[in-house]
Design an enzyme around this catalytic site. Structure first.
Site, PDB file in Angstrom:
ATOM      1  N   LYS A  44      41.974 -14.844  48.561  1.00 11.81           N
ATOM      2  CA  LYS A  44      41.817 -14.149  47.281  1.00 11.81           C
ATOM      3  C   LYS A  44      40.566 -14.646  46.567  1.00 11.81           C
ATOM      4  O   LYS A  44      39.990 -15.673  46.926  1.00 11.81           O
ATOM      5  CB  LYS A  44      43.046 -14.394  46.405  1.00 11.81           C
ATOM      6  N   TYR A 276      18.422 -25.636  24.582  1.00 11.41           N
ATOM      7  CA  TYR A 276      18.898 -25.166  23.275  1.00 11.41           C
ATOM      8  C   TYR A 276      19.530 -26.281  22.456  1.00 11.41           C
ATOM      9  O   TYR A 276      20.335 -27.058  22.964  1.00 11.41           O
ATOM     10  CB  TYR A 276      19.922 -24.050  23.459  1.00 11.41           C
TER      11      TYR A 276
END
Length: 386
Positions: A44, A276
């Site tokens: 999955k 940042y």
């Protein structure tokens, strides 16, 4: 996930190297832990980020008899790619593609009466018997029928069997705390599961496989193996119980190595802000290297000022914030040039960090680290081990 065999090519900025030989060896090691049980390779979520179709094929080559996926779209994608073997799909919502899965010989999970109604209607429309597995909620509190609802569900399933609409091939459940050896929930859930199997048999069902063991169950709970085990993350060489042992302690090897080429290397003065918010400021004259992957590629923003990276032969730590497409490391007095390789994580053979190292740095689990690596990062398939 599309991928390529061999090298990534000089133009690729970053790539996830997937060692299918290691995956096959992991399947063999896990099968040896549960020699009396069939093996379901859980693929999955794009095989936990490793590439669903190539990993499914490699697992089947290594002796897996079953493939496990969450969504019906994943199951249908396996069939569309020509992948054989038995496939079980378990995460359904009303109105899902039941008929398509029945026609593709996908075994579907029923966890509630509405799902039984929908799959029997799909079987009738398809003109063929649906292969169904019933799931009990043994205590996890997610999908699966509650024990109070279970007897009625099994009786209804048996009635649908008598009508030729379905064949119940399995009864299963999922542990809540198998990754915490000794947790009292483990024994409670095994007892609920055993009782559910007995009730299913009392209703006249004859399931081919009974299964509850996930990766930690496969590795640490032999009493949970029953007829089939369902390793997921362990198949990709990640320990589901790192507090007990790392991959090598269980005979496993990490399958994914995440690499990138430096996009920039430059000298900057002391007191220079980085990324940042300037949460990192250079302590003196230094060299900064730019690694061109960020949270859009699956590098956790929680790795800001924490994530480990091997660059120029040494472990470095992400300097400041991880941005959408890139992050910076401080090389100090060490030299590098644009195009040199940075290794975020891998097996650790060459001194690089592992996915578990990243998980610790980010306050998460290694499952998330590999699974979240996104589609901008191509998968490159190699075959490093038999």
């Amino acid at each position: 996930m599309d991928g390529m065999m061999g090298g990534p090519g000089a133009r690729v900025r970053a790539w996830a190297e997937i060692d299918l030989g290691a995956l096959r060896a992991n399947v063999a090691a896990l099968r040896a832990k549960a020699p009396g049980a069939a093996f379901m390779a859980v693929v999955k979520a794009d095989a936990y980020g490793h590439g669903m179709v190539p990993c499914a094929r490699a697992a089947l080559e290594a002796g897996a008899q079953w493939l496990g996926v969450a969504t019906p779209d994943e199951a249908l994608a396996l069939r569309a790619a020509g992948v054989g073997g038995r496939v079980l799909c378990w995460l359904w919502t009303p109105g899902g593609p039941w008929r398509e899965c029945v026609e593709a010989d996908v075994e579907v999970t029923v966890s509630a009466s509405w799902a039984l109604t929908e799959v029997t209607a799909a079987a009738r429309a398809a003109g063929r018997t649906a292969r169904v597995q019933l799931k009990i909620d043994a205590g996890l509190g997610r999908n699966g029928a509650q024990p109070a609802e279970w007897p009625a569900l099994t009786r209804a399933a048996r009635a649908a069997e008598r009508d030729g609409l379905i064949k119940v091939t399995g009864v299963w459940a999922h542990f809540s705390c198998a990754d915490e050896p000794g947790h009292p929930a483990i024994d409670r859930e095994l007892e609920v599961f055993r009782r559910a199997v007995a009730q299913a048999e009392d209703a006249g069902l004859t399931p081919e496989v009974r299964h509850i063991a996930n990766s930690p169950g496969t590795l640490t709970l032999p009493e949970s193996h029953f007829d089939l085990v369902r390793p997921g993350v362990a198949m990709y060489g990640i320990s589901p119980v790192p507090q007990v042992g790392g991959p090598a302690d269980f005979g496993l090897r990490p399958v994914m190595t995440l690499r990138a080429r430096l996009a920039s290397v430059k000298r900057v003065p002391g007191g220079h802000g980085v990324s940042y918010g300037h949460h990192y400021v250079t302590p003196g004259d230094t060299t900064l290297a730019l690694v061109p992957v960020g949270y859009a590629d699956g590098v956790p923003r929680h790795a800001s000022s924490a994530g480990p990276v091997l660059v120029a032969g040494k472990w470095r730590t992400v300097a400041g914030r991880v941005a959408m497409d890139q992050f910076v490391v401080d090389l100090g007095g060490d030299a590098a040039v644009a195009g040199d390789e940075a290794v975020l994580f891998g097996p650790g053979d060459a001194g690089e960090p592992t996915a578990e190292d990243w998980a610790r740095a980010c306050g998460t689990i290694a499952y998330e680290i590999v699974t979240r690596i996104g589609p901008r990062v191509p998968r490159v398939y190699v075959d490093g081990r038999p």
